[in-house]
Design a protein around this motif. Structure first.
Motif, mmCIF file in Angstrom:
data_model
loop_
_atom_site.group_PDB
_atom_site.id
_atom_site.type_symbol
_atom_site.label_atom_id
_atom_site.label_comp_id
_atom_site.label_asym_id
_atom_site.label_seq_id
_atom_site.Cartn_x
_atom_site.Cartn_y
_atom_site.Cartn_z
ATOM 1 N N UNK A 129 38.015 74.416 39.078
ATOM 2 C CA UNK A 129 37.817 75.381 39.012
ATOM 3 C C UNK A 129 36.657 76.191 38.786
ATOM 4 N N UNK A 130 35.674 75.901 38.952
ATOM 5 C CA UNK A 130 34.307 76.303 38.187
ATOM 6 C C UNK A 130 34.419 78.511 36.764
ATOM 7 N N UNK A 131 33.705 78.571 36.626
ATOM 8 C CA UNK A 131 33.789 79.955 36.571
ATOM 9 C C UNK A 131 32.999 80.255 35.783
ATOM 10 N N UNK A 132 31.101 81.552 36.127
ATOM 11 C CA UNK A 132 30.719 81.481 35.268
ATOM 12 C C UNK A 132 30.698 83.320 34.843
ATOM 13 N N UNK A 133 30.297 83.149 33.465
ATOM 14 C CA UNK A 133 30.937 83.910 33.098
ATOM 15 C C UNK A 133 30.078 85.045 32.475
ATOM 16 N N UNK A 134 29.992 86.055 31.347
ATOM 17 C CA UNK A 134 28.755 86.864 30.320
ATOM 18 C C UNK A 134 29.727 86.689 29.200
ATOM 19 N N UNK A 135 28.794 85.442 27.887
ATOM 20 C CA UNK A 135 29.899 85.204 27.131
ATOM 21 C C UNK A 135 30.019 86.984 26.032
ATOM 22 N N UNK A 163 41.936 65.610 32.420
ATOM 23 C CA UNK A 163 40.793 66.764 33.291
ATOM 24 C C UNK A 163 39.491 66.608 32.930
ATOM 25 N N UNK A 164 38.327 67.014 33.589
ATOM 26 C CA UNK A 164 36.987 66.566 32.922
ATOM 27 C C UNK A 164 36.348 68.161 32.440
ATOM 28 N N UNK A 165 36.135 68.940 31.393
ATOM 29 C CA UNK A 165 35.776 70.346 31.035
ATOM 30 C C UNK A 165 33.940 69.930 31.845
ATOM 31 N N UNK A 208 35.910 66.661 41.940
ATOM 32 C CA UNK A 208 37.048 67.575 42.449
ATOM 33 C C UNK A 208 36.264 69.638 42.630
ATOM 34 N N UNK A 209 35.155 69.514 42.193
ATOM 35 C CA UNK A 209 34.108 70.054 42.879
ATOM 36 C C UNK A 209 33.629 70.327 44.185
ATOM 37 N N UNK A 210 33.869 71.113 44.481
ATOM 38 C CA UNK A 210 32.658 71.448 46.143
ATOM 39 C C UNK A 210 31.711 72.038 46.025
ATOM 40 N N UNK A 211 30.090 70.994 46.098
ATOM 41 C CA UNK A 211 29.051 72.218 45.862
ATOM 42 C C UNK A 211 28.264 71.830 47.274
ATOM 43 N N UNK A 212 27.240 73.328 46.987
ATOM 44 C CA UNK A 212 27.393 74.289 45.931
ATOM 45 C C UNK A 212 28.323 75.527 45.509
ATOM 46 N N UNK A 262 28.191 78.733 32.730
ATOM 47 C CA UNK A 262 29.649 77.875 33.216
ATOM 48 C C UNK A 262 30.216 77.101 32.674
ATOM 49 N N UNK A 263 31.262 76.985 32.941
ATOM 50 C CA UNK A 263 32.146 76.256 32.583
ATOM 51 C C UNK A 263 33.241 75.491 33.705
ATOM 52 N N UNK A 264 33.493 74.371 34.316
ATOM 53 C CA UNK A 264 34.018 74.117 35.186
ATOM 54 C C UNK A 264 35.540 73.207 34.757
ATOM 55 N N UNK A 265 36.728 73.050 35.586
ATOM 56 C CA UNK A 265 37.629 72.204 35.153
ATOM 57 C C UNK A 265 37.601 71.664 36.625
ATOM 58 N N UNK A 266 38.237 70.347 36.222
ATOM 59 C CA UNK A 266 37.978 69.419 37.409
ATOM 60 C C UNK A 266 39.293 68.212 37.273
ATOM 61 N N UNK A 267 40.340 68.253 38.045
ATOM 62 C CA UNK A 267 41.391 66.462 38.092
ATOM 63 C C UNK A 267 40.979 66.394 39.291
ATOM 64 N N UNK A 268 41.728 64.923 39.164
ATOM 65 C CA UNK A 268 41.693 64.154 40.360
ATOM 66 C C UNK A 268 42.141 64.180 41.392
ATOM 67 N N UNK A 269 41.416 64.084 42.406
ATOM 68 C CA UNK A 269 41.576 64.300 43.940
ATOM 69 C C UNK A 269 42.978 63.869 44.087
ATOM 70 N N UNK A 270 44.232 64.983 44.559
ATOM 71 C CA UNK A 270 45.555 64.348 44.777
ATOM 72 C C UNK A 270 46.140 63.760 45.827
ATOM 73 N N UNK A 271 46.516 62.670 46.552
ATOM 74 C CA UNK A 271 46.831 62.317 47.767
ATOM 75 C C UNK A 271 47.370 62.915 48.108
ATOM 76 N N UNK A 272 47.297 62.712 49.599
ATOM 77 C CA UNK A 272 47.411 64.173 50.978
ATOM 78 C C UNK A 272 49.285 63.758 50.642
ATOM 79 N N UNK A 273 49.275 64.720 51.465
ATOM 80 C CA UNK A 273 51.349 64.615 51.279
ATOM 81 C C UNK A 273 51.384 63.898 52.208
#
Length: 274
Positions: A129-135, A163-165, A208-212, A262-273
Motif C-alpha cells: 500500500x502507499x499513502x500520501x498524507x497531509x501531516x 514488511x518493508x516500510x 510489492x509496489x507497482x510504479x508510478x 509518503x508512507x509505503x508498506x510492502x510485503x513479499x509477492x505471494x505465489x500464485x494460487x
C-alpha cells in the motif's frame, strides 16, 4: 470551509494481484453494469457513511471528498496498482459548544473502501500500500493506536510476515537524523506487537509496489528518507493500514513535520494460487 490546497490532498493506493471472478463479465453484461474503482469506492464510502456525494442543504461531514479513483486490473500475474483513491480532506463540520480537534487521518476507512471494491470484483493477493498524507491535518492517534494494538496481537503466528516500510518527506526535513526516535515511537504505539528495525540505505527495494504511484504529482519534491523492516503476526489490508498509521503518527509526534508525506508498506509477492 474546505482546505482545497494541495496540502489537503490524501491519496491511498493498494497494490497486488487480482484474479477476477469468472462471473464478473457475465453479471456486468446481464445487468448493464459498468463498474470501476471510482464507482465502487463512491458506493462503498456512502454505505459506511464516510463520504457522500449527495447534494444537501447541510454540509456533509465527510471524512474525505472524492476527487478521483482508478486501478489496473490487468490479468497477467504481475503486481499492479489495483486501486487508488485521490481525495481532499475537508475541515470537520463545526459542532456548537465543542472545541475543534484535528481528526485522525482516514487511512483505515480508505483502505477498507478500496479493498471492499476489489473483493467485489475478484480475489486479491495484497503486496503493498502507499499513502500520501497531509501531516498537518493529522490528529494525535496514540489513543486509537493503543486500543488497536491487541487486536493485531490476536492472530495466528503461523501467518507472520516481514514488511518493508518507507517514509518520504521534503529533503529539508532531515528525517534520517530522527530515525531511531521514530523507531522507538513506532514500538510504543504497537506495544511491541510489531518488531521494527531500521534499514540502510533508505532506498531499499520495495517489490510489492507497482510504479508510478498514484499521487506522484502531489508527491513531487519528496525524497525517501527512512526505511524499516517490520515483523508482524499477519499480513492483511487491516495490518497495512495499521502499519501506515503507526508510522504517520510516529513521524508527526517526533518531528512536528507538516505538509505531504509518503508512507509505503510492502510485503513479499505471494505465489500464485494453485
Amino acid at each position: 470551509m474546505n482546505d482545497t490546497g494541495p496540502d489537503a490532498t490524501f491519496v491511498m493506493g493498494l497494490h497486488g494481484l487480482l484474479d477476477r471472478h469468472p462471473w464478473f463479465g457475465r453479471a456486468s453484461a446481464e445487468f448493464d453494469l459498468d463498474e470501476d474503482v471510482f464507482s465502487l469506492a463512491v458506493k462503498r464510502a456512502a454505505a459506511y457513511g464516510w463520504s457522500s456525494t449527495a447534494l444537501t442543504d447541510e454540509p456533509a461531514d465527510n471524512l474525505w471528498d472524492h476527487n478521483d479513483a482508478d486501478g489496473d486490473w490487468t490479468q497477467d500475474g504481475q503486481v499492479r496498482q489495483l486501486a487508488w483513491l485521490h481525495s481532499t480532506l475537508p475541515r470537520p463540520v463545526p459542532v456548537p459548544g465543542r472545541s475543534p480537534r484535528a481528526r485522525r487521518l482516514p487511512v483505515l476507512p480508505a483502505v477498507t473502501v478500496l479493498s471492499d471494491a476489489l473483493r467485489r470484483v475478484g480475489t486479491v493477493r495484497l503486496t503493498g500500500t502507499h499513502a500520501l498524507v497531509p501531516l498537518h491535518r493529522a490528529g494525535d492517534a496514540r489513543v486509537e493506536l493503543a486500543e488497536a494494538a491487541d487486536w493485531f496481537a490476536l492472530a495466528d503466528p503461523s501467518g507472520a510476515a516481514s514488511l518493508t516500510v518507507t517514509v518520504s518527506a521534503p529533503a529539508p526535513a532531515n528525517l534520517a537524523a530522527r530515525a531511531e526516535e521514530i523507531r522507538e515511537a513506532a514500538l510504543e504505539r504497537t506495544y511491541k506487537h510489531m518488531a521494527v528495525e531500521r534499514l540502510e540505505p533508505a532506498d531499499t527495494e520495495t517489490a510489492g509496489l507497482a510504479r508510478p504511484l498514484a499521487g506522484l504529482a502531489q508527491a513531487e519534491g519528496l525524497r525517501r528518507a527512512l526505511a524499516y523492516r517490520c515483523e508482524v503476526r499477519e499480513w492483511s489490508t487491516d495490518v497495512a493500514a495499521w502499519t501506515t498509521e503507526v508510522f504517520v503518527d510516529s513521524v508527526r509526534a517526533v518531528t512536528g513535520l507538516s505538509g505531504p508525506t509518503l508512507v509505503t508498506v510492502s510485503s513479499k509477492v505471494p505465489p500464485a494460487s494453485s
